[in-house]
Design an enzyme around this catalytic site. Structure first.
Site, short mmCIF file in Angstrom:
data_model
loop_
_atom_site.label_atom_id
_atom_site.label_comp_id
_atom_site.label_asym_id
_atom_site.label_seq_id
_atom_site.Cartn_x
_atom_site.Cartn_y
_atom_site.Cartn_z
CG ASP A 1 -2.00 1.01 1.17
OD1 ASP A 1 -2.28 1.50 0.07
OD2 ASP A 1 -2.59 1.32 2.22
CG ASP B 1 -4.22 0.65 5.89
OD1 ASP B 1 -4.94 0.32 4.92
OD2 ASP B 1 -3.77 1.81 6.02
CB THR C 1 24.89 -35.46 17.38
OG1 THR C 1 23.95 -36.37 16.81
CG2 THR C 1 26.09 -36.24 17.90
#
Length: 909
Positions: free
Chosen positions: A345, A644, A741
């Site tokens: 945006d 948003d 390990t």
């Protein structure tokens, strides 16, 4: 007056389905007639109840959520976990309780992590439902009533005032001075000015339907009445809710891990079957060989991988949080590392999200440059190349007008915002900040020229006029501000050349600025109401206002491009504004600009053919944003999408990584996203991509490390009997090596620092597997080298009557520690990296060495793991042989560096 049908109690003709008519292309009277309602009295109560029963409640419906038991089952429905479950069953049947418990715990831990992550992702629709108001005021039977929003029906007459959340989509009937914040729905950064008299074209984009109001938006100024045209899922908000129903696609890491699991499981089962057959044919007990085969399967499968992946992602999320990127879904951390396209945006992400005057042009032809930060009153006004100045008469008049013809306020930094902010219209706040930079305060100007009255701005006039009394010398000051074309007719004839003004306004306009003209004049007495429009004024000048790019945004775009990540702007803003910002930030770079109208004509299929050519999309709808993301993905890209608003939520969900804004983002967008930017800054996305690449590199390091050790153990068990050795390792020893390990050393590789060139190399190909880019060849070769070193030592000691199995067992564990020290980088030597750059790994290696010594020399551990103590010479021999894997990896890196230098030299020649 003709009574509405519903008010007379007659059965109203069923209105046409709300989403089948372009209501904005019809007059208010035509809409009211089509929906069988009255523009003054609204619906009757009985008719409203009938329509509610027919159309259903005005609410958003959720897709049926997946049951929790299904989520839990899905966590274990992959090949690698199924093999581990089978191994647990076999060990349980043969009575090996210890191994059963260990394997079962690994499976349960992995499943729990996946379950809770998925459970958190099911919240977007809940937030969307909260967005709509709980109640609304309507006219029914000629009376104003407050009703529950879910009971509103098509044909209801809404009454709106500032602060209201619009309860349904509606066609305006009356809308004096109405402005609505539609940013969440359209992406438009400024409140939308509404007008009831407009009849628009049918193909008018959503953001330009000024005769409509939409469910979920908020009234910021003015009042209105409007006929409801759509409710519930038929509204534009409901349409977005429908788009959100689709499940998010699996992340690249999920796809890669699933593929890796299938490959490892198939190889492990096949090899273990071979080992089992060889052992049984060689005379080993059936039960022992079954346990050995199961132990090998567990050893070959890096069951610590889920834990390492989770810890790497969690640590990456913590590091991102320190850079203002909040991770909502852990897998998003790695997904960022393979992003090839960022769809972003404009407002508040690439730009400050604050309107700021950047240029001033006075009527005498003088131009000024304005500096500063957003609404902060600190800054200066100067001519290019000259010191700060605000003494010119026209400039003083202009800034006085900017301060007086203004209803906004500037809010200093406080607890909720660390910077100056606007209270009121953002454009007016920018003018107020301009006046402050010139030394003209609102308080001083209002004392000298108190306001008597005003003619408020509206969508028809596109200007605001204020009338003031001049306290010092008497008389009346009239000020006006607005669009250039509305101010020019108010000016004294021949006081300024209109062509010159238009040319200057156009120069600013094509650069993406919003241009306002300010003018003023004096008279002896207060003009009568309405007469102020005809007063001859003099033009003070023009102001060019913009939402300025964020500091660092251009550098972040350039850094992303250097890393092979393309930035594409997708905004609801105007084409000219979007293009101007894109040019300033280096996004356009020869690409095309496409509007929502263009997209509507081309359709999704036409977009896919041209998606790579377009750099800026303006005036886009929610469906179009979704189409853009899908088109990039169809072209084989990994897409990050920022947004948003509510209109961004479907695209955020569809993208490989959805990024919501923390400060300005709606709850809907945040719930649909994988990551939230706490500072709304585009540069934070690029920093997160760098961290994502680090996380994926660390996962590959562990896979390389774990599979090398597992393949070495398989080779030892496969080749040992073929060269005359009895069972080289016992089942418990194999499981011990894996536990030892793959534990601390494996986890320590998950916190390795990023490679120096992490952001100077292109993203890995989206279809590349974890075993790609030479990893499986590395695992094969190093597995053979590790197995050969351990087997060679075991055969030598066995031929000399030494403790061969303990030495082979210990050497195989220590060889993997050498692997951990060398595998930290694919190119840089371990000696250049240094020991202190990953202190956790050094301590993990030292701790593992110490634990293995306990197993070799401590009595109870010796009996549990069938070991015997080693003499000094034997131990030194084991340590010497155990460096073989380390030196092999360093030799491989040396060869890779030499090849790269040779290629560079040849390229220069």
């Amino acid at each position: 007056m003709r009574m509405p049908k519903c008010a007379r109690g007659a059965a109203a003709a069923p209105p046409q389905a709300p989403n089948e008519r372009p209501w904005w292309a019809m007059s208010a009277a035509a809409v009211a007639d089509a929906l069988a309602t009255d523009q003054q009295r609204g619906l009757g109560g009985e008719e409203a109840a009938r329509r509610l029963a027919k159309n259903g409640p005005n609410e958003l419906t959720e897709r049926k959520a997946r049951p929790m038991w299904r989520m839990a089952v899905d966590q274990v429905a992959n090949t690698m976990i199924m093999v581990l479950i089978a191994a647990a069953v076999i060990t349980s049947v043969v009575g090996d309780t210890r191994d059963t418990v260990v394997i079962t715990l690994v499976v349960l831990l992995n499943g729990a992590i996946g379950f809770f992550q998925e459970r958190r992702a099911e919240q977007a629709m809940t937030a969307l439902k909260r967005l709509a108001g709980a109640s609304a005021r309507v006219m029914r039977d000629g009376q104003s009533q407050l009703v529950v929003a879910r009971n509103i029906v098509p044909g209801d007459l809404l009454q709106l005032e500032p602060g209201d959340v619009v309860a349904a989509d509606a066609r305006l009937v009356e809308a004096p001075g109405l402005e609505v914040n539609e940013a969440a729905l359209t992406g438009e950064s400024q409140p939308a000015e509404k007008a009831d008299h407009l009849t628009l074209e049918e193909d008018t984009p959503l953001a330009e339907r000024r005769s409509m109001v939409f469910k979920g938006t908020a009234v910021t100024k003015g009042r209105a009445t409007a006929v409801v045209t759509q409710t519930g899922m038929s509204t534009d908000l409901g349409r977005i809710a429908g788009l959100l129903a689709a499940h998010a696609p699996p992340t690249p890491l999920q796809r890669r891990l699933a593929q890796l699991g299938r490959q490892i499981a198939a190889a492990a089962v096949a090899l273990c079957a071979v080992v089992f057959t060889i052992g049984v044919v060689g005379g080993q007990p059936l039960t022992r060989m079954l346990l050995t085969a199961v132990s090998l399967a567990v050893a070959a499968i890096p069951e610590s991988l889920p834990a390492v992946v989770t810890i790497s992602l969690a640590l990456g999320a913590q590091r991102m949080a320190r850079h203002h990127a909040v991770i909502r879904k852990l897998l998003a951390v790695e997904t960022l590392g393979c992003v090839t396209v960022i769809g972003t945006d404009k407002t508040g992400t690439l730009t400050e999200g604050k309107m700021q005057v950047e240029r001033v042009w006075t009527a005498d032809g003088t131009e000024y440059v304005v500096s500063g930060d957003g609404y902060d009153p600190a800054g200066e006004i100067r001519q290019p190349g000259e010191p700060s100045r605000a003494s010119d008469a026209l400039l003083r008049s202009l800034v006085r007008g900017a301060a007086l013809c203004n209803d906004s306020n500037l809010v200093p930094p406080g607890l909720t915002d660390s910077a100056w902010s606007a209270a009121g219209d953002p454009t007016e706040a920018a003018l107020l900040a301009l006046a402050s930079k010139a030394g003209q305060s609102r308080e001083q100007a209002s004392t000298e020229c108190p306001r008597l009255r005003e003619v408020a701005f509206d969508a028809r006039r596109k200007r605001m006029i204020t009338i003031h009394r001049m306290a010092d010398r008497g008389g009346i000051l009239v000020l006006a501000k607005g669009a250039v074309e509305t101010i020019l007719p108010m000016l004294v004839a021949a006081s300024v050349d209109p062509n010159v003004v238009h040319q200057q306004a156009n120069r600013y306009g094509v650069r993406g600025y919003r241009v306002l003209a300010l003018a003023g004049g004096e008279c002896d007495a207060d003009p009568q109401a309405g007469a102020e429009e005809a007063l001859p004024l003099r033009l003070y000048g023009l102001v060019a206002i913009a939402d300025a790019p964020r500091p660092g945004a251009a550098a972040a775009v350039a850094e992303a491009l250097a890393a092979g990540v393309r930035t594409v702007m997708i905004t609801g803003d105007h084409q000219t504004t979007a293009q101007a910002i894109a040019e300033r930030l280096g996004i356009l770079d020869g690409g095309r600009v496409m509007t929502g109208a263009d997209l509507a004509r081309k359709g999704a299929r036409g977009l896919q053919a041209q998606v790579g050519e377009v750099a800026v999309y303006a005036r886009t709808t929610a469906e179009q944003k979704l189409d853009i993301v899908t088109a990039w993905q169809a072209a084989g890209n990994i897409v990050a999408m920022t947004g948003d608003g509510v209109n961004d939520a479907p695209a955020l969900r569809r993208a490989d990584i959805g990024v919501a804004m923390g400060r300005t983002g709606t709850e809907v967008s945040k719930e649909a996203a994988d990551m939230v930017l706490a500072d709304d800054n585009f540069a934070t996305i690029v920093a997160a991509i760098r961290e994502g690449r680090r996380v994926y590199d660390n996962i590959r390091r562990f896979v390389r490390y774990g599979l090398t050790g597992g393949s070495a153990e398989v080779w030892v068990m496969l080749v040992g009997p073929l060269v005359g050795m009895p069972l080289p390792l016992l089942p418990v020893q194999i499981l011990w090596i894996n536990l030892l390990t793959h534990g601390l050393p494996g986890l320590a590789l998950g916190v390795e620092a990023a490679e120096p060139d992490a952001m100077r190399r292109p993203p890995r190909p989206p279809r590349e597997t974890i075993l790609g880019r030479g990893l499986w060849q590395h695992v094969t070769v190093l597995g053979v080298v590790t197995a050969a070193a351990a087997l060679g030592l075991g055969l030598w000691e066995r031929s000399h009557g030494g403790p061969w199995q303990t030495m082979l067992f210990t050497a195989l564990a220590f060889l993997q520690l050498g692997n951990a020290l060398a595998v930290r980088s694919e190119r840089v030597s371990a000696f250049r990296l240094g020991l202190t750059s990953n202190r956790f790994l050094i301590w993990a290696v030292l701790g593992t060495l110490a634990i293995q010594m306990v197993v070799v020399y401590w009595g109870p551990a010796q009996r549990a793991l069938s070991t015997e103590p080693l003499g000094v010479v034997d131990l030194v021999t084991v340590l010497a042989v155990s460096t073989a894997t380390f030196w092999a990896i360093e030799a491989e890196k040396l060869g890779r560096r030499w090849k790269r230098r040779t290629t560079q030299i040849i390229g220069r020649v």
